[in-house]
Design an enzyme around this catalytic site. Structure first.
Site, mmCIF file in Angstrom:
data_model
loop_
_atom_site.group_PDB
_atom_site.id
_atom_site.type_symbol
_atom_site.label_atom_id
_atom_site.label_comp_id
_atom_site.label_asym_id
_atom_site.label_seq_id
_atom_site.Cartn_x
_atom_site.Cartn_y
_atom_site.Cartn_z
ATOM 1 N N SER A 143 0.780 -1.396 -0.052
ATOM 2 C CA SER A 143 -0.079 0.010 -0.089
ATOM 3 C C SER A 143 1.057 1.226 0.085
ATOM 4 O O SER A 143 2.080 1.342 0.242
ATOM 5 C CB SER A 143 -0.604 0.069 1.274
ATOM 6 O OG SER A 143 -1.295 1.308 1.478
ATOM 7 N N TYR A 156 -2.275 -0.873 10.295
ATOM 8 C CA TYR A 156 -2.281 -0.994 9.007
ATOM 9 C C TYR A 156 -0.933 -0.475 8.315
ATOM 10 O O TYR A 156 -0.228 -1.197 7.848
ATOM 11 C CB TYR A 156 -3.355 -0.460 8.281
ATOM 12 C CG TYR A 156 -3.608 -0.563 6.875
ATOM 13 C CD1 TYR A 156 -4.411 -1.588 6.409
ATOM 14 C CD2 TYR A 156 -3.032 0.235 5.900
ATOM 15 C CE1 TYR A 156 -4.547 -1.762 4.887
ATOM 16 C CE2 TYR A 156 -3.436 -0.090 4.454
ATOM 17 C CZ TYR A 156 -3.967 -1.021 4.060
ATOM 18 O OH TYR A 156 -4.256 -1.143 2.811
HETATM 19 P P1 NAD Z 1 -11.469 -6.143 0.089
HETATM 20 O O1 NAD Z 1 -12.054 -5.740 1.303
HETATM 21 O O2 NAD Z 1 -12.181 -5.948 -1.303
HETATM 22 O O3 NAD Z 1 -10.881 -7.537 -0.334
HETATM 23 C C1 NAD Z 1 -10.009 -7.955 0.757
HETATM 24 C C2 NAD Z 1 -9.943 -9.693 0.479
HETATM 25 O O4 NAD Z 1 -9.346 -10.207 1.693
HETATM 26 C C3 NAD Z 1 -11.184 -10.276 0.248
HETATM 27 O O5 NAD Z 1 -11.256 -11.281 -0.477
HETATM 28 C C4 NAD Z 1 -11.520 -10.930 1.923
HETATM 29 O O6 NAD Z 1 -12.276 -11.937 1.888
HETATM 30 C C5 NAD Z 1 -10.279 -11.387 2.195
HETATM 31 N N1 NAD Z 1 -9.938 -11.611 3.620
HETATM 32 C C6 NAD Z 1 -10.044 -10.740 4.624
HETATM 33 N N2 NAD Z 1 -9.916 -11.332 5.881
HETATM 34 C C7 NAD Z 1 -9.717 -12.608 5.690
HETATM 35 C C8 NAD Z 1 -9.157 -13.764 6.222
HETATM 36 N N3 NAD Z 1 -9.023 -13.787 7.697
HETATM 37 N N4 NAD Z 1 -8.901 -14.866 5.608
HETATM 38 C C9 NAD Z 1 -8.780 -14.909 4.286
HETATM 39 N N5 NAD Z 1 -9.265 -13.790 3.411
HETATM 40 C C10 NAD Z 1 -9.665 -12.644 4.033
HETATM 41 O O7 NAD Z 1 -10.191 -5.104 -0.134
HETATM 42 P P2 NAD Z 1 -9.164 -4.577 -1.297
HETATM 43 O O8 NAD Z 1 -9.183 -3.207 -1.283
HETATM 44 O O9 NAD Z 1 -9.399 -5.358 -2.547
HETATM 45 O O10 NAD Z 1 -7.750 -5.204 -0.508
HETATM 46 C C11 NAD Z 1 -6.957 -6.047 -1.128
HETATM 47 C C12 NAD Z 1 -5.592 -5.715 -0.729
HETATM 48 O O11 NAD Z 1 -5.265 -4.385 -0.944
HETATM 49 C C13 NAD Z 1 -5.373 -5.695 1.045
HETATM 50 O O12 NAD Z 1 -4.066 -6.146 1.417
HETATM 51 C C14 NAD Z 1 -5.214 -3.963 1.205
HETATM 52 O O13 NAD Z 1 -4.648 -3.720 2.173
HETATM 53 C C15 NAD Z 1 -4.628 -3.395 -0.234
HETATM 54 N N6 NAD Z 1 -4.805 -2.292 -0.488
HETATM 55 C C16 NAD Z 1 -6.082 -1.732 -0.721
HETATM 56 C C17 NAD Z 1 -6.220 -0.399 -1.034
HETATM 57 C C18 NAD Z 1 -7.610 0.190 -1.398
HETATM 58 O O14 NAD Z 1 -7.643 1.433 -1.570
HETATM 59 N N7 NAD Z 1 -8.622 -0.529 -1.691
HETATM 60 C C19 NAD Z 1 -5.064 0.368 -1.109
HETATM 61 C C20 NAD Z 1 -3.935 -0.246 -0.658
HETATM 62 C C21 NAD Z 1 -3.739 -1.335 -0.521
#
Ligand code: NAD
Length: 261
Positions: A143, A156
């Site tokens: 991130s 985080y």
């Molecule tokens: P999201 O909530 O859409 O997806 C998260 C995924 O992780 C889902 O499939 C969820 O089921 C899974 N998950 C959560 N807890 C879990 C567990 N205990 N066991 C197995 N799976 C689990 O979120 P996203 O935005 O797609 O995030 C994905 C990654 O990207 C994360 O690591 C997040 O930190 C990172 N990220 C997101 C953003 C953003 O702006 N959305 C920015 C930077 C980084």
């Protein structure tokens, strides 16, 4: 580029960025293991859609990223079903927003476990096979918060800075074995994870929904646009290509200029 005969595990791929990464790798011909929480019919439909749309093998692992044993079993099952795990995308993540004085210790533990420790377990399980075949790609969804902090995101930011260090260490350890390890670091991507933190941010900062979107989220991004899941997935596909075989130990920003400031 073709990823035919390669197999990828993408953790946290029932939603958001992970689902886009899984579909993009399948587009290139890789078999994929999807993983994450979710309603079983929706997950089954997504799994079947990947097989149908891209003509690859796709299985679902319900492994909970809080459990090292379940993570190891996920890797072993993938190796036994497809013969190898060539690409590992540690993407599962959760967020919680609170001033540190009120930050629930159990939320701290969960965030460190899912966003950082799960990647350690998965890498430990998948790396020996990659080394033996002299080819592997480890991609960790970090991130912008792996490079800079924001208030109220202590766990985080700590986990994401940690995964940057883990990635660099693995890159060095695996450098002579054809295995690369890199982070992709999105800024704000419009996914359920971002949507869910809007009410928390409204409460912790006393703002309206519109103020959170404009003044907190897009405030950080000079482009004033949300990053798309497809842009993150495209970077992952590139990291799996031969052109990227000497890119290792890096942390690639996809953040509209956020961390340039
Ligand atoms: P999201 O909530 O859409 O997806 C998260 C995924 O992780 C889902 O499939 C969820 O089921 C899974 N998950 C959560 N807890 C879990 C567990 N205990 N066991 C197995 N799976 C689990 O979120 P996203 O935005 O797609 O995030 C994905 C990654 O990207 C994360 O690591 C997040 O930190 C990172 N990220 C997101 C953003 C953003 O702006 N959305 C920015 C930077 C980084």
């Amino acid at each position: 580029m073709s990823l035919n005969n390669r197999t990828a595990i993408v953790t946290g791929s029932t939603s958001g960025i992970g689902l886009a990464i899984a579909r993009a790798l399948a587009t290139e011909g890789a078999n994929v293991v999807i993983n994450g929480l979710g309603e079983s019919d929706a997950v089954a439909a997504e799994r079947a859609a990947i097989e149908r749309d891209f003509g690859v093998g796709c299985t679902y692992s319900a492994a909970n990223m809080l459990s090292g044993d379940e993570i190891r079993a996920m890797v072993a099952e993938a190796e036994s079903r497809f013969g190898s795990v060539d690409i590992l995308v540690n993407n599962a993540g959760i967020q919680f927003v609170s001033p540190i004085e009120a930050f629930p210790p159990e939320k701290w533990d969960q965030i460190i476990a899912i966003n950082l420790t799960a990647a350690f377990h998965a890498i430990q399980a998948a790396l020996p096979g990659m080394r033996s075949r002299k080819w592997g790609r480890i991609i960790n969804t970090a991130s912008a918060h792996s490079k800079v902090a924001s208030p109220f995101k202590s766990a985080y930011v700590s986990a994401k800075h940690g995964i940057d260090g883990l990635t660099k260490t693995v890159a060095l350890e695996a450098a002579t074995d054809g295995v690369t390890a890199n982070c992709v670091s999105p800024g704000y991507v419009w996914t359920p994870l971002v949507e869910r933190q809007i009410p928390e941010t409204m409460a912790s900062r006393g703002l309206t929904r519109e103020q959170v979107i404009e003044d907190v989220l897009l405030h950080a991004q000079p482009t004033k646009q949300f990053v798309t899941v497809e842009e993150v997935a495209g970077t992952c596909v590139f990291l799996c290509s031969d052109a990227a075989k000497n890119i290792t130990g890096t942390n690639i920003s996809i953040d509209g200029g956020w961390t340039a400031a």
